[in-house]
Structures are given as structure tokens and as C-alpha cells.
Design an enzyme around this catalytic site. Structure first.
Site, PDB file in Angstrom:
ATOM      1  N   ASP A 173     -12.406   6.808   3.726  1.00 53.15           N
ATOM      2  CA  ASP A 173     -11.086   6.724   4.423  1.00 53.15           C
ATOM      3  C   ASP A 173     -10.516   5.340   4.378  1.00 53.15           C
ATOM      4  OD1 ASP A 173      -8.935   7.475   5.914  1.00 53.15           O
ATOM      5  OD2 ASP A 173     -10.064   7.717   7.858  1.00 53.15           O
ATOM      6  N   ARG A 180      -7.628  -0.484   1.327  1.00 53.34           N
ATOM      7  CA  ARG A 180      -8.184  -1.890   0.715  1.00 53.34           C
ATOM      8  C   ARG A 180      -8.604  -1.733  -0.783  1.00 53.34           C
ATOM      9  NH1 ARG A 180     -12.430  -2.174   5.696  1.00 53.34           N
ATOM     10  NH2 ARG A 180     -10.757  -1.031   6.604  1.00 53.34           N
ATOM     11  N   ASP A 223       1.419   6.687   5.392  1.00 50.36           N
ATOM     12  CA  ASP A 223       0.554   5.540   4.702  1.00 50.36           C
ATOM     13  C   ASP A 223       1.242   4.861   3.494  1.00 50.36           C
ATOM     14  OD1 ASP A 223      -1.929   4.293   5.542  1.00 50.36           O
ATOM     15  OD2 ASP A 223      -3.078   5.616   4.211  1.00 50.36           O
ATOM     16  N   GLU A 271      -9.586   3.437   1.927  1.00 52.91           N
ATOM     17  CA  GLU A 271      -9.134   3.590   0.687  1.00 52.91           C
ATOM     18  C   GLU A 271      -7.966   2.395   0.257  1.00 52.91           C
ATOM     19  OE1 GLU A 271      -7.855   5.196   2.960  1.00 52.91           O
ATOM     20  OE2 GLU A 271      -5.619   4.907   2.745  1.00 52.91           O
ATOM     21  N   LYS A 282       0.899  -1.011   0.018  1.00 50.70           N
ATOM     22  CA  LYS A 282       0.038  -0.089   0.072  1.00 50.70           C
ATOM     23  C   LYS A 282       0.675   1.191  -0.058  1.00 50.70           C
ATOM     24  CE  LYS A 282      -3.136   2.420   2.896  1.00 50.70           C
ATOM     25  NZ  LYS A 282      -4.156   2.703   4.184  1.00 50.70           N
ATOM     26  N   ASP A 297      -2.851  10.220   3.016  1.00 50.88           N
ATOM     27  CA  ASP A 297      -4.128   9.629   3.375  1.00 50.88           C
ATOM     28  C   ASP A 297      -4.904  10.776   4.304  1.00 50.88           C
ATOM     29  OD1 ASP A 297      -6.486   8.517   3.733  1.00 50.88           O
ATOM     30  OD2 ASP A 297      -5.626   6.826   4.941  1.00 50.88           O
ATOM     31  N   LYS A 333     -10.361  12.911   7.582  1.00 47.15           N
ATOM     32  CA  LYS A 333     -10.037  12.481   8.834  1.00 47.15           C
ATOM     33  C   LYS A 333      -9.986  13.684   9.812  1.00 47.15           C
ATOM     34  CE  LYS A 333      -6.586   8.798   7.743  1.00 47.15           C
ATOM     35  NZ  LYS A 333      -7.068   7.773   8.504  1.00 47.15           N
TER      36      LYS A 333
HETATM   37  N1  BES Z   1      -4.300   4.520   6.770  1.00 43.24           N
HETATM   38  C1  BES Z   1      -5.428   4.432   7.659  1.00 43.24           C
HETATM   39  C2  BES Z   1      -4.959   3.359   8.608  1.00 43.24           C
HETATM   40  C3  BES Z   1      -4.105   3.764   9.903  1.00 43.24           C
HETATM   41  C4  BES Z   1      -4.528   4.476  10.868  1.00 43.24           C
HETATM   42  C5  BES Z   1      -2.705   3.540   9.594  1.00 43.24           C
HETATM   43  C6  BES Z   1      -3.755   4.621  11.871  1.00 43.24           C
HETATM   44  C7  BES Z   1      -1.906   3.949  10.712  1.00 43.24           C
HETATM   45  C8  BES Z   1      -2.425   4.466  11.848  1.00 43.24           C
HETATM   46  C9  BES Z   1      -6.590   3.681   6.759  1.00 43.24           C
HETATM   47  O1  BES Z   1      -6.532   4.152   5.490  1.00 43.24           O
HETATM   48  C10 BES Z   1      -7.854   4.250   7.528  1.00 43.24           C
HETATM   49  O2  BES Z   1      -8.088   5.261   7.679  1.00 43.24           O
HETATM   50  N2  BES Z   1      -8.527   3.049   7.757  1.00 43.24           N
HETATM   51  C11 BES Z   1      -9.904   3.512   8.648  1.00 43.24           C
HETATM   52  C12 BES Z   1     -10.764   2.376   8.014  1.00 43.24           C
HETATM   53  C13 BES Z   1     -12.250   2.668   8.347  1.00 43.24           C
HETATM   54  C14 BES Z   1     -12.956   3.906   7.876  1.00 43.24           C
HETATM   55  C15 BES Z   1     -13.037   1.385   8.060  1.00 43.24           C
HETATM   56  C16 BES Z   1      -9.632   3.187   9.995  1.00 43.24           C
HETATM   57  O3  BES Z   1      -8.840   2.576  10.415  1.00 43.24           O
HETATM   58  O4  BES Z   1     -10.161   3.935  10.705  1.00 43.24           O
HETATM   59 ZN    ZN Z   2      -4.727   4.826   4.656  1.00 38.97          ZN
HETATM   60 ZN    ZN Z   3      -7.838   5.829   5.039  1.00 35.11          ZN
END
Ligand code: BES
Ligand code: ZN
Ligand code: ZN
Length: 483
Positions: A326, A330, A267, A328, A244, A249, A256
């Protein structure tokens, strides 16, 4: 920094300073320096400097590899403040000679890492050489060849991890998808055995990578699909890594909150780790074929951004309901995993800072290992433990599959529950793994350790190079098994 193994006793090696590692339970050692320790009220814990005699005492908790790394890291950090050019020490050897020497080198090289590109005042580093003596290593099971293999492996692994850290630490205004493509191409220029292809948005359109393209839409930089490959003429297995590579992000329209956006330059850690892995594989000349498929883009906001409520048709033909922009990573991985399977791998590993839930569940130090093949996951876990990376197997509970069902598409990009987010993200990716690759696939969620907001152990603040050491050690393990 030169690291050298010398088949000499310590007293025969010339150096500015000496490191003495003290094991608390080693009464012989404590006795030998009795008067000095009494004077300084030192009981073998932490660090104790004896400037007059040009020696540094450093605590060594045990002969575990992780304690060896930490002891060398602490020693080198203490020396940083002194104007010392060369240092010598007895070699510290635990159960396996190769791993012990690799651990010493890792501790030394990690201590030298510093991301100070944007600091006007840089910390000068004086140390140029470290010598490991053979003293007390004449036991039957010691061989110089193993020591040298270990040192080389440790140097390669630590340098590759530091290379990954540099990419992850670099700021988003500089580190765009175009910059990552440039770095990948430079890898191919540096190593004859590595080649690199960079694909643009037109290629992604032709390949019907609509999930990946949707994430990119509101970014002012175009996306890049990077394909790095390494091929050894005696390749025993084909391993494909998918990374990834979100160079930023912001969360997209499901923006966010400010506090959570900070650190999202990291990210891109999955892609950066895959680049570190292939660099190490090339330097170690492993008898493998290794590919890295990196999905690189930003996730931004704007009038043309993809939206919650959109439905995307992925490269595999699986339709995805977007419920949160967010989630994204996946989406990018879904299309990259599809592309990766066309390469017909014997083993497919993706690395991603995929979920905050993985950090909540396992803490900041530990990666989540997921997949359908429990033996493969357990094997990977065992190797990660020795490599100096913390990881933990998270099982796919079949009931959790219910949570990513969509009423209007084949799958939803978010779970309907607040709980189990790391596993439901893994289960989402599983939707894009074809039957024949189900048992050959591992998903590594490195969201916790990839970027540290506080230093710990021998890891500095910032990027940690998570993924590199455990994956390369796993490849070495695979080769040993294939023999
Ligand atoms: N890049 C983030 C995950 C992340 C969070 C990485 C904290 C490192 C530290 C990912 O893209 C994300 O935002 N995931 C969301 C998914 C949710 C919206 C289902 C998350 O984990 O909140
Ligand atoms: Zn991300
Ligand atoms: Zn994200």
C-alpha cells in the site's frame, strides 16, 4: 460565464441584480441600509436577500484574499436558486489589485463548479454575466491594467483547478491510465505550446523502471508514463513537475480495509494537479519551460501482484524492500523522479496523495511541504498562503532516516515506526534525488486537501484541485524574482 470589469459607476451598469458586500465594522455601510437591516434583523452576517429591490447583501469578513473568495462564492451560491442572468457589484480590493481581482474571479468560478455527470437531474444555472464596477476605485494606486491581469489570472487558475477536479472526481471504471493519457494528449491538441509523449510498459522495461512496473503488475490496465512539456521562447527557468497518478489504490496485497479504500479514485490527484498546472501555464503564456512527468497506474490484487517481501531494483539503481504494497505511490514516484532529473531541471516539484499520516498530522485542509532546502520551502509556503491553499512545512529530521533502513536492501518502502509517516515517506523519496538536485526539489503531500469528504469554505464536496493554484502562483513568483 462572462466576468467583466467596467470603468463605470454601479448605477450606470445594467444588470438583473446587485451584490452588496457588507463589512461588519463598516458603520457607514450599515447605516446606509439601516431601515432594511432593522426590518430583516440583519447585522451584516451571512446572506440577506432583498428580492423587491433586486439586491443581495453578503458578508465580507475582511479584505483578505481568502475572505474575498469566500464572499463571492457565497454570493454566487445564493444566486443559483434565483432566475437571474446578470449581476453587478462594486469591485472589492484589498492590498494588491491583481490578487484581489484574481480572488473575486476564483470565488465566482468555484461557485459554478459541480460534478453532476452521473445525476439524472442537473441543477440549472441561469447566471451568464457578472460585472465589476470601478466605483470607489479611483485611488492613486489603482490601475485598470492590473484589474484585467488579475481577472484573467483568477479565471485561468480557477478553470485549471476545475479541470483538475473533473479528472479527480471521475470514477475509476472510466478513468484508467489510458484515459489519463488521452486527456494529456488532448491538452497538447488544445494548446500549441504543449506537447505530449505517452510511454507504455515496454518503454518502462527498457528504462528499468521496475518499482513503477511492480505496482502495475496486478492491474488489468497497462501503466502509462506521460510526459507533457511546455516551452516558451523566452523561458527563464526549467521546472519539472512529477505527479502520482494512481487511478485506483486498493492497497494491493496489503489490501486496504473497506472504509479506507473508498475515495481512492482520488489517488491520481498529484498527476491531475500537474496537468492543471501546465494548462494554466500555457494559458498565461509564462516565460518558462515546464515539464510534467506523470506515473499512471492502478494498484490492484491478483496472482501476479507484487508482494510484501519482494525486493525491487529502481531506475536509480537503489534497491527497495517492499514491506507493504500500500506504500505504492513512493515506488512509482521513485522511478518518475529519476526520469525527471534526466531533464536537468532548475526546480523539481512532486505532488502526491502520498500518506494518510499527512492527513492525520495536518488535517484535511493542508498540504505538507518537504525537501532539503529550507529557504525554498519557506518561500513556497509564503506563496501558498496568498494563493488560497493551506500548506505547512514539515522538516526532515535526520534521525527519522533510521526508520526506513532495510536489513536486506538499500531502503525499505515503509517505516519501522508508526509515527512521522509523512516525513519518512518524504525521506524515502529523498533517496532517489541526486546530489545536484537535493536543493532544487520540493515534495508536496496533498493527501489531505485533494479530496474532501465534506465541503468547507468555498470548496465543494469531492476533489478540490489542490496543488494547482499554489504551484502556478509559485511559478509567477519565480518569474517576478528573475526580473
Ligand atoms: N494513497 C495512500 C495515501 C492516502 C491516504 C491518500 C488517505 C489520501 C487519503 C497511500 O498510497 C497509502 O496507502 N499510504 C499508506 C502508507 C503506509 C502503508 C506506509 C498510508 O498512508 O497508510
Ligand atoms: Zn496511494
Ligand atoms: Zn497506497
Amino acid at each position: 460565464m462572462k466576468i467583466e470589469f467596467m470603468q463605470k459607476n454601479l448605477s450606470a451598469i445594467k444588470a438583473d441584480f446587485e451584490l452588496i458586500f457588507i463589512q461588519e465594522k463598516n458603520s457607514k455601510q450599515l447605516n446606509a441600509y439601516k431601515d432594511f437591516f432593522k426590518l430583516y434583523n440583519y447585522k451584516g452576517e451571512g446572506i440577506c436577500l432583498d428580492g423587491a429591490n433586486k439586491r443581495l447583501f453578503v458578508e465580507l469578513k475582511s479584505l483578505n484574499y481568502e475572505d474575498i473568495r469566500l464572499a463571492f462564492f457565497n454570493a454566487l451560491k445564493s444566486l443559483e436558486k434565483l432566475n437571474v442572468k446578470s449581476v453587478k457589484t462594486k469591485s472589492i480590493v484589498g492590498e494588491c489589485v491583481v490578487r484581489s481581482f484574481a480572488s473575486m474571479a476564483e470565488g465566482v468560478i468555484f461557485a459554478r463548479y459541480c460534478f453532476d455527470r452521473y445525476k439524472s437531474e442537473k441543477q440549472p444555472s441561469h447566471l451568464e454575466k457578472i460585472f465589476f464596477s470601478q466605483e470607489e476605485l479611483n485611488a492613486k494606486n489603482f490601475s485598470k491594467e492590473e484589474a484585467l491581469i488579475g481577472l484573467h489570472r483568477g479565471e485561468v487558475l480557477a478553470n485549471a483547478s476545475n479541470f483538475t477536479k473533473d479528472i479527480v472526481n471521475e470514477i475509476p471504471q472510466i478513468y484508467t491510465p489510458l484515459k489519463m493519457a488521452e486527456d494529456a494528449q488532448n491538452l497538447a491538441k488544445t494548446y500549441k505550446s504543449i506537447s505530449c509523449k505517452v510511454y507504455d510498459e515496454k518503454f518502462l522495461e527498457k528504462e528499468k523502471m521496475n518499482a513503477f512496473l511492480a505496482v502495475n503488475r496486478a492491474s488489468s490496465y497497462p501503466p502509462r508514463l506521460i510526459h507533457l512539456s511546455y516551452k516558451n521562447k523566452n523561458a527563464k527557468k526549467k521546472v519539472v513537475f512529477v505527479g502520482k497518478g494512481l487511478t485506483y489504490d486498493s492497497g494491493g496485497l496489503s489490501l486496504k480495509p473497506a472504509d479506507y479504500m473508498l475515495t481512492m479514485k482520488a489517488d491520481k490527484s498529484g498527476a491531475a494537479a500537474a496537468m492543471g498546472v501546465i494548462k494554466a501555464v500555457a494559458e498565461l503564456n509564462l516565460e518558462l519551460e515546464v515539464h510534467c512527468i506523470l506515473g499512471v497506474t492502478e494498484n490492484m490484487i491478483g496472482g501476479n501482484a507484487y508482494k510484501p517481501d519482494d525486493v525491487l531494483i529502481s531506475r536509480e539503481g537503489v534497491s527497495i524492500e517492499v514491506r507493504n504494497t500500500d506504500a505504492e505511490g513512493r515506488l512509482v514516484l521513485a522511478d518518475c523522479l529519476s526520469f525527471a532529473q534526466d531533464l536537468k531541471p532548475d526546480l523539481l516539484i512532486d505532488m502526491a496523495t502520498l500518506t494518510g499520516a499527512c492527513v492525520v498530522g495536518l488535517g484535511e485542509f493542508t498540504s505538507g511541504i518537504m525537501g532539503n532546502n529550507e529557504n525554498l520551502q519557506n518561500e513556497f509556503y509564503e506563496v501558498s498562503k496568498k494563493s488560497g491553499e493551506y500548506a505547512c512545512v514539515l522538516h526532515f529530521n535526520p534521525h527519522l532516516r533510521e526508520l526506513i533502513k532495510s536489513k536486506i536492501a538499500d531502503v525499505s518502502n515503509t517505516s519501522s515506526s508508526r509515527y512521522g509517516g509523512a516525513v519518512t515517506a518524504g525521506l524515502f523519496l529523498d533517496k532517489f534525488i541526486r546530489k545536484e538536485y537535493k536543493d532544487k526539489w520540493l515534495h508536496l503531500d496533498i493527501a489531505g486537501p485533494a479530496y474532501l469528504e465534506k465541503a468547507w469554505g468555498y470548496q465543494n464536496f469531492g476533489a478540490s484541485g489542490a496543488g494547482v493554484r499554489m504551484c502556478v502562483n509559485f511559478l509567477i513568483h519565480l518569474l517576478r524574482k528573475a526580473k
